[in-house]
Design a protein around this motif. Structure first.
Motif, mmCIF file in Angstrom:
data_model
loop_
_atom_site.group_PDB
_atom_site.id
_atom_site.type_symbol
_atom_site.label_atom_id
_atom_site.label_comp_id
_atom_site.label_asym_id
_atom_site.label_seq_id
_atom_site.Cartn_x
_atom_site.Cartn_y
_atom_site.Cartn_z
ATOM 1 N N SER A 193 -2.875 -8.360 2.475
ATOM 2 C CA SER A 193 -2.444 -7.411 3.379
ATOM 3 C C SER A 193 -1.962 -6.294 3.117
ATOM 4 O O SER A 193 -2.075 -6.000 1.625
ATOM 5 C CB SER A 193 -1.357 -8.529 4.301
ATOM 6 N N VAL A 194 -1.499 -5.262 3.917
ATOM 7 C CA VAL A 194 -1.165 -4.062 3.764
ATOM 8 C C VAL A 194 0.186 -4.014 4.034
ATOM 9 O O VAL A 194 0.968 -4.114 4.968
ATOM 10 C CB VAL A 194 -2.004 -2.992 4.502
ATOM 11 N N ARG A 195 1.099 -3.497 2.811
ATOM 12 C CA ARG A 195 2.365 -3.027 2.952
ATOM 13 C C ARG A 195 2.777 -1.775 3.701
ATOM 14 O O ARG A 195 2.134 -0.826 3.420
ATOM 15 C CB ARG A 195 3.054 -3.213 1.677
ATOM 16 N N SER A 228 4.721 1.127 4.493
ATOM 17 C CA SER A 228 6.031 1.835 3.891
ATOM 18 C C SER A 228 6.518 2.588 5.190
ATOM 19 O O SER A 228 5.958 2.839 6.375
ATOM 20 C CB SER A 228 5.599 2.795 2.809
ATOM 21 N N PRO A 229 7.604 3.160 5.355
ATOM 22 C CA PRO A 229 8.286 4.050 6.361
ATOM 23 C C PRO A 229 7.505 5.229 6.428
ATOM 24 O O PRO A 229 7.535 5.514 7.739
ATOM 25 C CB PRO A 229 9.595 4.456 5.578
ATOM 26 N N VAL A 230 6.680 5.638 5.418
ATOM 27 C CA VAL A 230 6.011 6.906 5.641
ATOM 28 C C VAL A 230 4.659 6.637 6.567
ATOM 29 O O VAL A 230 4.282 7.263 7.630
ATOM 30 C CB VAL A 230 5.367 7.609 4.433
ATOM 31 N N MET A 231 4.158 5.104 6.273
ATOM 32 C CA MET A 231 2.977 4.793 6.911
ATOM 33 C C MET A 231 3.008 4.363 8.301
ATOM 34 O O MET A 231 2.490 4.551 9.356
ATOM 35 C CB MET A 231 2.211 3.625 6.386
ATOM 36 N N ALA A 232 4.295 3.797 8.526
ATOM 37 C CA ALA A 232 4.871 3.211 9.801
ATOM 38 C C ALA A 232 6.065 3.590 10.397
ATOM 39 O O ALA A 232 7.025 2.638 9.978
ATOM 40 C CB ALA A 232 4.446 1.838 9.941
ATOM 41 N N PRO A 233 6.443 4.767 10.432
ATOM 42 C CA PRO A 233 7.757 5.091 10.761
ATOM 43 C C PRO A 233 8.516 4.567 11.869
ATOM 44 O O PRO A 233 9.625 4.154 11.784
ATOM 45 C CB PRO A 233 7.665 6.717 11.054
ATOM 46 N N SER A 234 7.721 4.492 12.983
ATOM 47 C CA SER A 234 8.369 3.698 13.983
ATOM 48 C C SER A 234 8.576 2.448 13.861
ATOM 49 O O SER A 234 10.010 1.881 14.317
ATOM 50 C CB SER A 234 7.462 4.013 15.266
ATOM 51 N N LEU A 235 7.778 1.435 13.242
ATOM 52 C CA LEU A 235 7.904 0.118 13.066
ATOM 53 C C LEU A 235 9.167 0.057 11.878
ATOM 54 O O LEU A 235 10.015 -0.923 12.268
ATOM 55 C CB LEU A 235 6.720 -0.439 12.452
ATOM 56 N N SER A 236 9.397 1.025 10.999
ATOM 57 C CA SER A 236 10.287 0.895 10.066
ATOM 58 C C SER A 236 11.621 1.250 10.677
ATOM 59 O O SER A 236 12.913 0.526 10.501
ATOM 60 C CB SER A 236 10.042 1.782 8.940
ATOM 61 N N THR A 245 21.297 -7.803 5.890
ATOM 62 C CA THR A 245 21.488 -6.622 5.120
ATOM 63 C C THR A 245 20.390 -6.748 3.728
ATOM 64 O O THR A 245 20.283 -6.130 3.148
ATOM 65 C CB THR A 245 22.793 -7.074 4.336
ATOM 66 N N ILE A 246 19.597 -7.839 3.679
ATOM 67 C CA ILE A 246 18.337 -7.960 2.844
ATOM 68 C C ILE A 246 17.382 -6.959 2.963
ATOM 69 O O ILE A 246 17.116 -6.649 4.013
ATOM 70 C CB ILE A 246 17.967 -9.413 2.788
ATOM 71 N N PRO A 247 16.874 -6.404 1.768
ATOM 72 C CA PRO A 247 15.806 -5.382 2.179
ATOM 73 C C PRO A 247 14.490 -6.141 2.964
ATOM 74 O O PRO A 247 14.265 -7.323 2.336
ATOM 75 C CB PRO A 247 15.544 -5.030 0.630
ATOM 76 N N ILE A 248 13.980 -5.502 3.733
ATOM 77 C CA ILE A 248 13.009 -6.004 4.532
ATOM 78 C C ILE A 248 11.668 -5.115 4.068
ATOM 79 O O ILE A 248 11.506 -3.926 3.859
ATOM 80 C CB ILE A 248 12.985 -5.766 5.980
ATOM 81 N N GLU A 249 10.508 -5.898 3.682
ATOM 82 C CA GLU A 249 9.213 -5.242 3.379
ATOM 83 C C GLU A 249 8.318 -5.723 4.620
ATOM 84 O O GLU A 249 8.439 -6.962 5.079
ATOM 85 C CB GLU A 249 8.382 -5.671 2.436
ATOM 86 N N LEU A 250 7.599 -4.718 5.445
ATOM 87 C CA LEU A 250 6.759 -5.142 6.365
ATOM 88 C C LEU A 250 5.192 -4.977 6.050
ATOM 89 O O LEU A 250 4.770 -4.231 5.260
ATOM 90 C CB LEU A 250 6.929 -3.978 7.487
ATOM 91 N N TYR A 251 4.494 -6.086 6.556
ATOM 92 C CA TYR A 251 3.030 -6.086 6.174
ATOM 93 C C TYR A 251 2.146 -6.175 7.436
ATOM 94 O O TYR A 251 2.573 -6.704 8.400
ATOM 95 C CB TYR A 251 2.788 -7.323 5.197
ATOM 96 N N ALA A 252 0.842 -5.539 7.260
ATOM 97 C CA ALA A 252 -0.095 -5.890 8.425
ATOM 98 C C ALA A 252 -1.512 -6.558 7.854
ATOM 99 O O ALA A 252 -1.693 -6.246 6.625
ATOM 100 C CB ALA A 252 -0.452 -4.500 9.020
#
Length: 403
Positions: free
Chosen positions: A50-52, A54-62, A75-82
């Motif tokens: 899948s594709v990670r 980043s806040p630059v790629m998906a500012p609204s979703l981030s 509080t744990i870091p979150i990584e978003l994937y599509a």
């Protein structure tokens, strides 16, 4: 308001009991061993399939993820994937190496607006906050290890309440019942076209239209979609409507006890009981379940000790006897099925097929020969045979495992 306070009390109570079950503890230990040995590398698999985002790629979703995390105390870091898929889906994957992973299908990201995505994000984070991944439903229902039928039923029941809790987390993040209902409407229908105008009242009326009353027993039953680990979407909206108008969401709202009682009533529509009732319809169902369980177990040319144990666990006071006349039961099957069709509504017949499938799965797996018998019984009950495939393959439970 903390996230812990809005969790379904039924979710909490059932989870605590399940966590002490020997079968659950054993699977948890196996998973912990695999993780310690590095057998499962979630992040590596996500990065390769899948594709990670980043806040630059998906500012609204981030931004939505950050807002929901703050509201729910994550509080744990979150990584978003599509990932590419025509189906609307999202999943919260169990944390690894101090990171939490949230996955979204491409079609969901393309079709949901920001408020709808906020509900989905909060829902997925809710699974993490409430530690739903601690009870490995998928491993238990799909695994090779035999589990008691009553445990399988308790797992599916708990899964539905877990979804109610996650829905509340999503609604708490969104603070917009109409947006929440729109998201669930899209998930249920797949419709995003402007040719269809969403109407909340009409959507909720579907629950009333789908509820069927068995006049002979006086009990309620529900349609095919409700016999799953995920509550049917209109029902989920009704549960969220109760939540939205409770003291947990608005000053002067309904008491939390009344909210939980209301949700329990809704969930009860999904689990009508026939094993204890003395009505003619319940008796017909028990007779067929008894015969069907033995014929499915014997489909491979003999009934194993595991299958005998499952049979006795399910029927309680009825012990398996070597002198059971299986040939006679096979000959009587059409007659018993006809009695069920005559006296029992289709939704309750579907429940009977579900229970037969659960019994077949509980001894550690379902063979082709057993599926053939299950589909024969389904056909005689005038239930679509695809229902058998649905129940046999329904093992994911909670959507923190990618579906």
């Amino acid at each position: 308001m903390s996230a812990a306070l809005i969790r379904s009390s039924h979710d909490t109570a059932l989870a605590e009991k399940l966590a002490q079950t020997p079968e659950v503890v054993a699977i948890q230990q196996q998973i912990a061993q695999m993780e310690a040995q590095g057998v499962q590398s979630v992040r590596r698999r996500l990065l390769s399939t899948s594709v990670r985002l980043s806040p630059v790629m998906a500012p609204s979703l981030s931004r939505i993820a950050q807002d929901c995390a703050e509201k729910l105390g994550v509080t744990i870091p979150i990584e978003l994937y599509a990932y590419s898929s025509p189906h609307f889906n999202a999943a919260c994957v169990k944390p690894e190496e101090g990171r939490l992973f949230i996955m979204f299908s491409s079609s969901l990201l393309d079709s949901f607006d920001e408020e709808e995505l906020r509900f989905v994000m909060g829902h997925e984070l809710g699974h993490f906050v409430y530690q739903h991944h601690d009870i490995p439903v998928g491993y238990l229902l799909k695994g090779k290890t035999s589990i008691p039928p009553d445990l399988a039923l308790r797992l599916t029941s708990w899964s539905r309440y877990a979804e109610i809790s996650a829905d509340r987390a999503g609604a708490f993040c969104t603070q917009n019942l109409h947006a929440v209902a729109r998201a669930l409407f899209k998930l249920a229908s797949g419709v995003t076209s402007t040719a269809v105008r969403f109407n909340l009242d009409d959507f909720l009326s579907q629950v009333d239209d789908m509820q069927i009353t068995d006049e002979q027993s006086g009990s309620s039953a529900s349609a095919e979609d409700w016999f799953s680990t995920h509550p049917f979407s209109p029902l989920r909206v009704k549960a969220l409507q109760l939540f939205h108008h409770s003291e947990l969401m608005m000053k002067g709202g309904a008491a939390q006890m009344d909210l939980e009682m209301g949700v329990e009533g809704l969930m009860g529509l999904m689990e009508p009981s026939y094993l204890e009732s003395r009505t003619e319809s319940a008796l017909a169902m028990r007779h067929l379940l008894f015969a069907g369980a033995l014929l499915v177990a014997d489909a491979d040319g003999g009934i194993s000790p595991n299958e005998i144990a499952v049979f006795e666990q399910f029927f309680g006071r009825y012990k398996y006897r070597e002198d059971f006349n299986l040939q006679k039961l096979k000959q009587e099957l059409p007659k018993r099925a006809a009695q069920v069709v005559k006296h029992v509504t289709q939704p309750r017949r579907i429940q009977l097929i579900r229970d037969l499938c659960l019994m077949a799965k509980a001894d550690g797996g379902v063979t082709h020969a057993e599926i053939v018998v299950l589909k024969e019984i389904s056909h005689r009950l005038e239930v679509p045979v695809l229902v058998v495939d649905t129940f046999i393959n329904d093992s994911s439970g909670i959507d923190w495992v990618a579906e």
